[in-house]
Design a protein around this motif. Structure first.
Motif, PDB file in Angstrom:
ATOM      1  N   ALA A  24       0.829  -1.207   0.000  1.00 31.71           N
ATOM      2  CA  ALA A  24       0.000   0.000   0.000  1.00 31.71           C
ATOM      3  C   ALA A  24       0.862   1.255   0.000  1.00 31.71           C
ATOM      4  CB  ALA A  24      -0.934  -0.002   1.202  1.00 31.71           C
ATOM      5  N   ALA A  25       1.941   1.241   0.755  1.00 33.53           N
ATOM      6  CA  ALA A  25       2.820   2.421   0.819  1.00 33.53           C
ATOM      7  C   ALA A  25       3.482   2.679  -0.529  1.00 33.53           C
ATOM      8  CB  ALA A  25       3.873   2.229   1.901  1.00 33.53           C
ATOM      9  N   LYS A  26       3.952   1.621  -1.178  1.00 30.85           N
ATOM     10  CA  LYS A  26       4.582   1.791  -2.492  1.00 30.85           C
ATOM     11  C   LYS A  26       3.575   2.297  -3.520  1.00 30.85           C
ATOM     12  CE  LYS A  26       8.354  -1.492  -2.037  1.00 30.85           C
ATOM     13  NZ  LYS A  26       9.004  -2.689  -2.603  1.00 30.85           N
ATOM     14  N   ARG A  27       2.386   1.739  -3.490  1.00 32.01           N
ATOM     15  CA  ARG A  27       1.358   2.173  -4.431  1.00 32.01           C
ATOM     16  C   ARG A  27       0.912   3.607  -4.146  1.00 32.01           C
ATOM     17  NH1 ARG A  27      -0.364   2.813  -9.276  1.00 32.01           N
ATOM     18  NH2 ARG A  27      -2.627   2.861  -9.455  1.00 32.01           N
ATOM     19  N   ALA A  28       0.841   3.972  -2.881  1.00 29.70           N
ATOM     20  CA  ALA A  28       0.457   5.336  -2.518  1.00 29.70           C
ATOM     21  C   ALA A  28       1.477   6.337  -3.060  1.00 29.70           C
ATOM     22  CB  ALA A  28       0.326   5.469  -1.008  1.00 29.70           C
ATOM     23  N   ARG A  29       2.757   5.982  -3.019  1.00 34.10           N
ATOM     24  CA  ARG A  29       3.779   6.859  -3.597  1.00 34.10           C
ATOM     25  C   ARG A  29       3.566   7.018  -5.101  1.00 34.10           C
ATOM     26  NH1 ARG A  29       7.726   3.562  -1.419  1.00 34.10           N
ATOM     27  NH2 ARG A  29       7.480   3.728   0.802  1.00 34.10           N
ATOM     28  N   GLY A  33       2.417  10.479  -7.210  1.00 33.85           N
ATOM     29  CA  GLY A  33       3.127  10.980  -8.387  1.00 33.85           C
ATOM     30  C   GLY A  33       2.253  10.972  -9.629  1.00 33.85           C
ATOM     31  N   ASN A  34       0.939  10.964  -9.431  1.00 29.60           N
ATOM     32  CA  ASN A  34      -0.049  10.998 -10.520  1.00 29.60           C
ATOM     33  C   ASN A  34       0.005   9.767 -11.416  1.00 29.60           C
ATOM     34  OD1 ASN A  34      -1.104  13.483  -9.710  1.00 29.60           O
ATOM     35  ND2 ASN A  34       0.556  14.553 -10.732  1.00 29.60           N
ATOM     36  N   GLU A  35       0.303   8.624 -10.823  1.00 31.86           N
ATOM     37  CA  GLU A  35       0.251   7.354 -11.555  1.00 31.86           C
ATOM     38  C   GLU A  35      -1.203   7.075 -11.944  1.00 31.86           C
ATOM     39  OE1 GLU A  35       2.111   3.803 -13.005  1.00 31.86           O
ATOM     40  OE2 GLU A  35       3.034   5.558 -12.088  1.00 31.86           O
ATOM     41  N   ASN A  36      -1.402   6.290 -12.957  1.00 29.07           N
ATOM     42  CA  ASN A  36      -2.754   5.951 -13.404  1.00 29.07           C
ATOM     43  C   ASN A  36      -3.532   5.247 -12.307  1.00 29.07           C
ATOM     44  OD1 ASN A  36      -2.194   6.960 -15.931  1.00 29.07           O
ATOM     45  ND2 ASN A  36      -1.546   4.990 -16.718  1.00 29.07           N
ATOM     46  N   TYR A  37      -4.772   5.630 -12.148  1.00 29.30           N
ATOM     47  CA  TYR A  37      -5.645   4.981 -11.177  1.00 29.30           C
ATOM     48  C   TYR A  37      -6.165   3.686 -11.773  1.00 29.30           C
ATOM     49  CZ  TYR A  37      -5.486   9.290  -8.524  1.00 29.30           C
ATOM     50  OH  TYR A  37      -5.056  10.351  -7.798  1.00 29.30           O
ATOM     51  N   LEU A  38      -6.301   2.651 -10.938  1.00 28.54           N
ATOM     52  CA  LEU A  38      -6.705   1.338 -11.406  1.00 28.54           C
ATOM     53  C   LEU A  38      -8.195   1.056 -11.231  1.00 28.54           C
ATOM     54  CD1 LEU A  38      -3.673  -0.742 -10.089  1.00 28.54           C
ATOM     55  CD2 LEU A  38      -4.052   0.178 -12.381  1.00 28.54           C
ATOM     56  N   LEU A  39      -8.878   1.858 -10.441  1.00 32.05           N
ATOM     57  CA  LEU A  39     -10.308   1.693 -10.234  1.00 32.05           C
ATOM     58  C   LEU A  39     -11.042   2.911 -10.790  1.00 32.05           C
ATOM     59  CD1 LEU A  39     -10.360   0.402  -6.526  1.00 32.05           C
ATOM     60  CD2 LEU A  39     -10.513  -0.949  -8.622  1.00 32.05           C
ATOM     61  N   GLU A  40     -12.253   2.695 -11.239  1.00 27.78           N
ATOM     62  CA  GLU A  40     -13.037   3.814 -11.752  1.00 27.78           C
ATOM     63  C   GLU A  40     -13.568   4.692 -10.629  1.00 27.78           C
ATOM     64  OE1 GLU A  40     -16.033   2.804 -14.572  1.00 27.78           O
ATOM     65  OE2 GLU A  40     -14.740   1.343 -15.550  1.00 27.78           O
ATOM     66  N   LYS A  41     -13.936   4.070  -9.514  1.00 24.77           N
ATOM     67  CA  LYS A  41     -14.493   4.819  -8.394  1.00 24.77           C
ATOM     68  C   LYS A  41     -13.881   4.312  -7.093  1.00 24.77           C
ATOM     69  CE  LYS A  41     -18.727   6.447  -6.400  1.00 24.77           C
ATOM     70  NZ  LYS A  41     -20.127   6.693  -6.552  1.00 24.77           N
ATOM     71  N   TYR A  42     -13.524   5.249  -6.229  1.00 22.31           N
ATOM     72  CA  TYR A  42     -12.941   4.940  -4.928  1.00 22.31           C
ATOM     73  C   TYR A  42     -13.888   5.396  -3.825  1.00 22.31           C
ATOM     74  CZ  TYR A  42      -8.550   4.169  -7.385  1.00 22.31           C
ATOM     75  OH  TYR A  42      -7.574   3.688  -8.224  1.00 22.31           O
ATOM     76  N   ARG A  43     -13.858   4.684  -2.696  1.00 20.71           N
ATOM     77  CA  ARG A  43     -14.667   5.082  -1.547  1.00 20.71           C
ATOM     78  C   ARG A  43     -14.015   6.235  -0.792  1.00 20.71           C
ATOM     79  NH1 ARG A  43     -15.000  -0.949  -0.687  1.00 20.71           N
ATOM     80  NH2 ARG A  43     -13.116  -0.613   0.523  1.00 20.71           N
ATOM     81  N   SER A  44     -12.707   6.330  -0.868  1.00 20.49           N
ATOM     82  CA  SER A  44     -11.973   7.323  -0.093  1.00 20.49           C
ATOM     83  C   SER A  44     -11.268   8.310  -1.021  1.00 20.49           C
ATOM     84  CB  SER A  44     -10.938   6.622   0.791  1.00 20.49           C
ATOM     85  OG  SER A  44     -10.187   7.577   1.494  1.00 20.49           O
ATOM     86  N   HIS A  45     -10.970   9.478  -0.497  1.00 21.74           N
ATOM     87  CA  HIS A  45     -10.174  10.445  -1.254  1.00 21.74           C
ATOM     88  C   HIS A  45      -8.718  10.425  -0.814  1.00 21.74           C
ATOM     89  CE1 HIS A  45     -11.221  12.654   2.393  1.00 21.74           C
ATOM     90  NE2 HIS A  45     -10.146  13.375   2.168  1.00 21.74           N
ATOM     91  N   LYS A  46      -8.401   9.657   0.233  1.00 26.49           N
ATOM     92  CA  LYS A  46      -7.028   9.558   0.726  1.00 26.49           C
ATOM     93  C   LYS A  46      -6.246   8.554  -0.110  1.00 26.49           C
ATOM     94  CE  LYS A  46      -8.258  10.813   5.408  1.00 26.49           C
ATOM     95  NZ  LYS A  46      -8.236  10.411   6.817  1.00 26.49           N
ATOM     96  N   ILE A  47      -5.013   8.889  -0.394  1.00 30.06           N
ATOM     97  CA  ILE A  47      -4.189   8.092  -1.297  1.00 30.06           C
ATOM     98  C   ILE A  47      -3.898   6.701  -0.735  1.00 30.06           C
ATOM     99  CG2 ILE A  47      -1.922   7.973  -2.394  1.00 30.06           C
ATOM    100  CD1 ILE A  47      -2.074  11.010  -2.686  1.00 30.06           C
ATOM    101  N   VAL A  48      -3.550   6.600   0.528  1.00 31.19           N
ATOM    102  CA  VAL A  48      -3.245   5.295   1.120  1.00 31.19           C
ATOM    103  C   VAL A  48      -4.493   4.414   1.129  1.00 31.19           C
ATOM    104  CG1 VAL A  48      -2.486   4.084   3.196  1.00 31.19           C
ATOM    105  CG2 VAL A  48      -1.322   6.168   2.486  1.00 31.19           C
ATOM    106  N   SER A  49      -5.627   4.982   1.451  1.00 28.34           N
ATOM    107  CA  SER A  49      -6.874   4.218   1.432  1.00 28.34           C
ATOM    108  C   SER A  49      -7.209   3.750   0.021  1.00 28.34           C
ATOM    109  CB  SER A  49      -8.020   5.053   1.994  1.00 28.34           C
ATOM    110  OG  SER A  49      -7.799   5.339   3.348  1.00 28.34           O
ATOM    111  N   ARG A  50      -6.911   4.569  -0.959  1.00 29.49           N
ATOM    112  CA  ARG A  50      -7.146   4.173  -2.345  1.00 29.49           C
ATOM    113  C   ARG A  50      -6.255   2.996  -2.728  1.00 29.49           C
ATOM    114  NH1 ARG A  50      -8.352   9.450  -6.097  1.00 29.49           N
ATOM    115  NH2 ARG A  50     -10.283   9.996  -5.040  1.00 29.49           N
ATOM    116  N   SER A  51      -5.021   3.028  -2.279  1.00 30.48           N
ATOM    117  CA  SER A  51      -4.129   1.912  -2.588  1.00 30.48           C
ATOM    118  C   SER A  51      -4.618   0.628  -1.911  1.00 30.48           C
ATOM    119  CB  SER A  51      -2.688   2.238  -2.187  1.00 30.48           C
ATOM    120  OG  SER A  51      -2.554   2.371  -0.793  1.00 30.48           O
ATOM    121  N   LEU A  52      -5.154   0.729  -0.705  1.00 30.57           N
ATOM    122  CA  LEU A  52      -5.714  -0.445  -0.026  1.00 30.57           C
ATOM    123  C   LEU A  52      -6.945  -0.969  -0.757  1.00 30.57           C
ATOM    124  CD1 LEU A  52      -5.311   0.696   3.675  1.00 30.57           C
ATOM    125  CD2 LEU A  52      -4.076  -1.150   2.545  1.00 30.57           C
TER     126      LEU A  52
END
Length: 66
Positions: A24-29, A33-52
């Motif tokens: 999660a930490a590596k993905r959050a980094r 850095g504006n890496e492509n998002y893998l999901l269309e919709k996220y429940r959270s706006h926080k980056i670490v939560s999105r990676s989880l």
């Protein structure tokens, strides 16, 4: 503390909770850095939560080096 998704749900995605946190930490980094998002919709706006969330949905996995 992991709230959403729960640690119980994530525990099946890797060999340990520590591995999940590192993933999660590596993905959050990457997301920071504006890496492509893998999901269309996220429940959270926080980056670490999105990676989880990505880990929970099997969009991110790992390979153990031996």
């Amino acid at each position: 503390m992991i709230n959403q998704p729960s640690a119980e749900k994530l525990s099946t995605k890797a060999d340990s909770l520590y591995t999940i946190i590192i993933m999660a930490a590596k993905r959050a980094r990457q997301l920071n850095g504006n890496e492509n998002y893998l999901l269309e919709k996220y429940r959270s706006h926080k980056i670490v939560s999105r990676s989880l969330e990505e880990i929970e949905k099997d969009k991110i996995n790992y390979r153990k080096h031996e």
